[in-house]
Each structure stands twice: as C-alpha cells, then as structure tokens.
Design an enzyme around this catalytic site. Structure first.
Site, mmCIF file in Angstrom:
data_model
loop_
_atom_site.group_PDB
_atom_site.id
_atom_site.type_symbol
_atom_site.label_atom_id
_atom_site.label_comp_id
_atom_site.label_asym_id
_atom_site.label_seq_id
_atom_site.Cartn_x
_atom_site.Cartn_y
_atom_site.Cartn_z
ATOM 1 N N GLY A 1 15.822 8.489 3.993
ATOM 2 C CA GLY A 1 14.694 9.208 3.464
ATOM 3 C C GLY A 1 14.013 8.447 2.092
ATOM 4 N N ILE A 2 13.842 9.348 0.986
ATOM 5 C CA ILE A 2 13.307 8.711 -0.296
ATOM 6 C C ILE A 2 14.636 8.421 -0.823
ATOM 7 C CG2 ILE A 2 11.925 9.096 -2.270
ATOM 8 C CD1 ILE A 2 9.921 11.001 -0.584
ATOM 9 N N HIS A 3 14.622 7.131 -1.409
ATOM 10 C CA HIS A 3 15.743 6.808 -2.217
ATOM 11 C C HIS A 3 15.575 5.857 -3.234
ATOM 12 C CE1 HIS A 3 15.441 4.158 1.193
ATOM 13 N NE2 HIS A 3 16.202 3.148 0.322
ATOM 14 N N PHE A 4 16.499 5.666 -4.253
ATOM 15 C CA PHE A 4 16.323 4.749 -5.417
ATOM 16 C C PHE A 4 17.157 3.622 -4.655
ATOM 17 C CE2 PHE A 4 14.598 8.118 -7.658
ATOM 18 C CZ PHE A 4 13.632 7.634 -8.585
ATOM 19 N N ASP B 1 12.243 3.298 -2.655
ATOM 20 C CA ASP B 1 12.084 2.951 -1.311
ATOM 21 C C ASP B 1 11.708 4.333 -0.490
ATOM 22 O OD1 ASP B 1 11.739 0.405 -1.889
ATOM 23 O OD2 ASP B 1 13.925 0.004 -1.613
#
Length: 156
Positions: A96-99, A89
């Site tokens: 930020g960008i993360h799982f 996501d």
C-alpha cells in the site's frame, strides 16, 4: 506510539558475490506514526542527518502516479546524484502507501513503514490518497518535509 507489526523479508539482488539486503516491514496505524518511525530509522545508527544538507527527492519511476513529483528527501553525492533517505511510495502488490527509509550509517539497512489501512484499499482509493499526501509536500523545502515527517507535525 501506536502498535506496529514487524516483518523482515530478504531481498536478493541479482549478480554473483553480492550479499542480500534485508528490508524490515513495519505496519503503522497513521501517516504520522509511519513518518516518525522512518526518520528515526534513518538516524538510528552512528550517523545523523544534517538537515541543512537535505535536498528534495523527485520520483524517477515512470509508472508511478507521482512521477517527476517530490516524494521524499535525501542527500546529494559528490557526483551530483541524490540518494533518497526517506521517501513516500505506493505499491499495489502488498505494501500500500508506505515510507521507504534507509539508515544513514548503513545503506544496506532498509525500512518499509506501511500505512496499515491502505493495504486493503482499492487501487483507485489508494492512488487518490497517495496523491493527496504528495500534494501536501509539493513546493516544500527538504527541511520542512524532514521536520514534518520527523515530528509528525507540519512546522508552523
């Protein structure tokens, strides 16, 4: 494994009589470290993922640049819906960008494995990188994605 920081935030759902869920937020120095941690989290309880039953999970969030694209893997329920267990996501309000990962044996246990360097990026930079990551899993099987994220290395 690189160093990570851990924070727990309470997420209180709406409605009476519903217990709050806690999301653990951890920061990682690389995509592979974050993906490995996410898959390990999913499997950290008594139940383990049977990768032969995994299906791809498509973003349903219309506001996402990855709307209707594959963003993760999950399992299909008896009713036919797909429950995501690991998905990639992007958030412009702090993570930020993360799982996002959900423990298989306890669906109330959640992990956000944040790519530390993406938090301070501009929205345009972050979106571009996120879409590059999404392109990397395009047209891949759920098993390929799981093996890649679980090991940090794309299968040969």
């Amino acid at each position: 494994m690189s160093e990570s920081s851990t924070f727990t935030t309470a997420v209180v759902p709406e409605g009476e009589g519903v217990a709050p869920m806690a999301e653990t937020v951890q920061y990682y120095n690389s995509y592979s470290d974050a993906s490995i941690a996410s898959c390990a989290f999913v499997d950290s309880g008594k139940d383990k993922i049977d990768k032969t039953k995994l299906v791809t999970y498509t973003s349903r969030l219309a506001a996402s640049p990855a709307y209707q694209k594959v963003v993760g893997v999950g399992l299909k329920t008896a009713a036919g819906s797909i429950v995501p267990y690991v998905r990639l996501d992007m958030d412009n309000t702090g993570k930020g960008i993360h799982f996002n990962a959900t423990k298989l044996s306890d669906s109330s246990a959640k992990l956000a494995a944040v790519l530390k360097t993406t938090v301070s990026m501009t929205e345009a930079q972050r979106t571009q990188l996120y879409m590059e990551y999404i392109k990397g899993i395009e047209n891949r099987s759920a098993q390929f994605i799981w093996d890649w994220w679980r090991t940090g290395k794309a299968p040969a």
